[in-house]
Motif scaffolding. Structure first.
Motif, mmCIF file in Angstrom:
data_model
loop_
_atom_site.group_PDB
_atom_site.id
_atom_site.type_symbol
_atom_site.label_atom_id
_atom_site.label_comp_id
_atom_site.label_asym_id
_atom_site.label_seq_id
_atom_site.Cartn_x
_atom_site.Cartn_y
_atom_site.Cartn_z
ATOM 1 N N SER A 198 21.466 -4.145 -28.844
ATOM 2 C CA SER A 198 21.993 -5.412 -28.308
ATOM 3 C C SER A 198 21.691 -5.437 -26.810
ATOM 4 N N ASP A 209 18.659 -9.446 -14.942
ATOM 5 C CA ASP A 209 18.906 -9.964 -16.293
ATOM 6 C C ASP A 209 18.129 -11.279 -16.429
ATOM 7 N N ASN A 211 24.759 -17.125 -16.072
ATOM 8 C CA ASN A 211 25.439 -17.734 -17.227
ATOM 9 C C ASN A 211 26.872 -18.090 -16.840
ATOM 10 N N ALA A 215 18.607 -9.911 -22.931
ATOM 11 C CA ALA A 215 19.325 -9.961 -24.217
ATOM 12 C C ALA A 215 18.344 -10.629 -25.180
ATOM 13 N N GLU A 239 21.689 -11.315 -11.980
ATOM 14 C CA GLU A 239 21.454 -12.167 -13.157
ATOM 15 C C GLU A 239 20.987 -13.505 -12.614
ATOM 16 N N LEU A 253 20.547 -9.257 -33.253
ATOM 17 C CA LEU A 253 20.990 -8.845 -31.921
ATOM 18 C C LEU A 253 20.056 -7.748 -31.429
HETATM 19 C C1 LIG Z 1 22.953 -13.230 -19.578
HETATM 20 C C2 LIG Z 1 23.347 -12.324 -20.703
HETATM 21 N N1 LIG Z 1 23.144 -10.994 -20.562
HETATM 22 C C3 LIG Z 1 23.500 -10.128 -21.542
HETATM 23 C C4 LIG Z 1 24.087 -10.560 -22.704
HETATM 24 C C5 LIG Z 1 24.475 -9.557 -23.759
HETATM 25 O O1 LIG Z 1 23.625 -9.633 -24.883
HETATM 26 P P1 LIG Z 1 24.126 -9.183 -26.333
HETATM 27 O O2 LIG Z 1 25.070 -10.220 -26.831
HETATM 28 O O3 LIG Z 1 22.849 -9.085 -27.134
HETATM 29 O O4 LIG Z 1 24.773 -7.848 -26.193
HETATM 30 C C6 LIG Z 1 24.313 -11.929 -22.886
HETATM 31 C C7 LIG Z 1 24.965 -12.426 -24.116
HETATM 32 O O5 LIG Z 1 25.359 -13.572 -24.212
HETATM 33 C C8 LIG Z 1 23.945 -12.830 -21.861
HETATM 34 O O6 LIG Z 1 24.141 -14.160 -21.971
#
Ligand SMILES: Cc1ncc(COP(=O)(O)O)c(C=O)c1O
Length: 419
Positions: A97, A208, A176, A230, A172, A242
């Motif tokens: 994941s 990220d 998000n 991700a 990041e 995932l």
């Molecule tokens: C920006 C970002 N990084 C990391 C992740 C984590 O990914 P995962 O859900 O595959 O563990 C997410 C999940 O929504 C995400 O939006």
């Protein structure tokens, strides 16, 4: 295993075939799924040679180099080669994941007492990893007030270095769900300055790249040490798996693979196979979702019941975030938020009327997804912190998919009538 992509091929071409050699599987045009947990050695000498290759980097012996699927397996090798090529990295490590990938980076590259500088907002799972889990092991997270500004990053770095070394700078971008932008090159410059103060120990810069993906942004080309994705989202692209990936220089990625072996957080053969297949259409999906998103965002921006959207393509050309974005990315992605006049009541009325858009967390699938961050993805984030990053009770996040844009807009239009 690291293979260099043939020179001169475009990423779209590498996404189709790179990483799989049909001669390794009786000429099968598409790779088999290697559904096995372990690999039979033809001789005791071969077994020893395979272990020497895995643990000491000796040449892989003729006749195969696999041991046990937690250590490595052919489908994982294929997806890692392809991801590295698209991310423009020397090597990649793929995990079960996105969070498994990010957790491995922190376990490998942080020690008790180390600080982590991070852009904000940061994905909720990462926030919890840093502030709830790792702080219990003596790791010190420090938010960067403005990740577009070298001064702001340096201020955070100085505060962090007052009590110990900085181990990682985690960015990041876009974030998000607010779409805040961080300057990757500035983070790399700050890491260099930090090294001068830390007897040469330079914090690794991780970016990220989940929201844009490798066809819109390649952070390694802008000074990042590691690109984290991700793969669950746009790269997987169908909301049916995932996965998480980390790309970078072999010397930085290889220890993550060794750690993954003991954590057991490798990606299984079938998901690796699905993901390899998904990468073939990633450039097409990225382009279509991007053009759909522009149309949907334009409709929402002009709607009288909407007060604003975070669609990054609307940012003023002269604004610092737009200038940085245009320097380090070639598009605007297809996930953004919009805010309704009113609050939770209005947002819920809209959500409950939708017929085409599906109400779910996650993003990057072929279908358009919508959610109310304050009561779902950011449920556990205190209201004051949500408000500070622009997630109000009237905010909705949409991940625009591949449907006909007219159907998406018509669905939103009829649902907005109910607000
Ligand atoms: C920006 C970002 N990084 C990391 C992740 C984590 O990914 P995962 O859900 O595959 O563990 C997410 C999940 O929504 C995400 O939006």
């Amino acid at each position: 295993m690291t293979h260099t992509p043939p020179a001169g091929l475009h990423p779209e071409t590498l996404a189709i075939g790179f990483g799989y050699d049909p001669s390794s599987a009786q000429g099968a045009a598409k790779p088999p799924v290697y559904l096995t947990s372990t690999y039979v050695y033809p001789s005791a000498e071969h077994a020893k040679a395979v272990h020497a290759a895995y643990f000491d980097g000796a040449p892989v012996p003729e006749g195969g180099g696999y041991i046990y699927s937690r250590l490595n397996h052919p489908n994982l090798d294929m997806i890692e080669q392809r991801l590295a090529a698209l991310d423009k990295g020397e090597d990649a490590a793929v995990f079960s994941s996105g969070m498994a990938a990010i957790s491995a980076i922190t376990m490998q590259y942080l020690r008790p007492g180390d600080a982590v500088l991070h852009s904000q907002p940061i994905y909720g799972g990462v926030d919890s990893l840093l502030y709830n889990t790792l702080s219990g092991f003596g790791v010190r997270p420090f938010p960067i007030a403005d990740a577009l500004s070298e001064d702001a990053m340096w201020t955070a770095a100085e505060a962090a270095m007052a009590d110990g070394p900085i181990g990682l700078i985690m960015i990041e971008t876009p974030a998000n769900p607010t779409a805040s932008i961080a300057d990757i090159a500035v983070a790399a410059a700050v890491a260099k300055r930090v090294a001068e103060k830390q007897n040469g120990r330079r914090p690794l810069v991780t970016v990220d790249n989940t929201f844009l993906g490798p066809f819109v942004q390649t952070p390694l080309a802008h000074g990042a040490d590691l690109t984290v994705t991700a793969l669950t989202k746009y790269c997987g692209g169908h909301s049916d798996l995932l996965a998480g990936g980390v790309s970078g220089a072999k010397a930085v990625v290889e220890p993550l693979k060794k750690l993954r072996m003991v954590l057991g957080s490798h990606l299984d053969p079938f998901s690796s196979w699905l993901l390899l297949r998904s990468l073939e259409t990633l450039p097409l999906r990225t382009a279509r979702a991007g053009s759909n998103a522009l149309l949907v965002a334009t409709f929402l921006r002009e709607h009288p019941k909407v007060t604003g959207t975070t669609y990054i393509g609307f940012a003023d050309n002269a604004s610092p975030s737009r200038q940085v974005l245009d320097k380090q990315a070639t598009g605007y992605g297809s996930t953004f938020s919009f805010t309704l006049k009113g609050g939770e009541g209005e947002a819920f009325r809209l959500l409950n009327k939708l017929r085409v858009l599906r109400m779910a967390v996650s993003l990057g699938g072929s279908e358009t997804l919508i959610c109310h961050p304050a009561t779902t993805t950011h449920y556990a984030t205190p209201k004051a912190r949500r408000d500070a990053v622009g997630i109000t009770d009237g905010t909705l996040r949409v991940s625009v998919g591949l449907e006909h844009p007219d159907d998406l807009i018509a669905d939103l239009a009829q649902a907005l009538e109910a607000v």
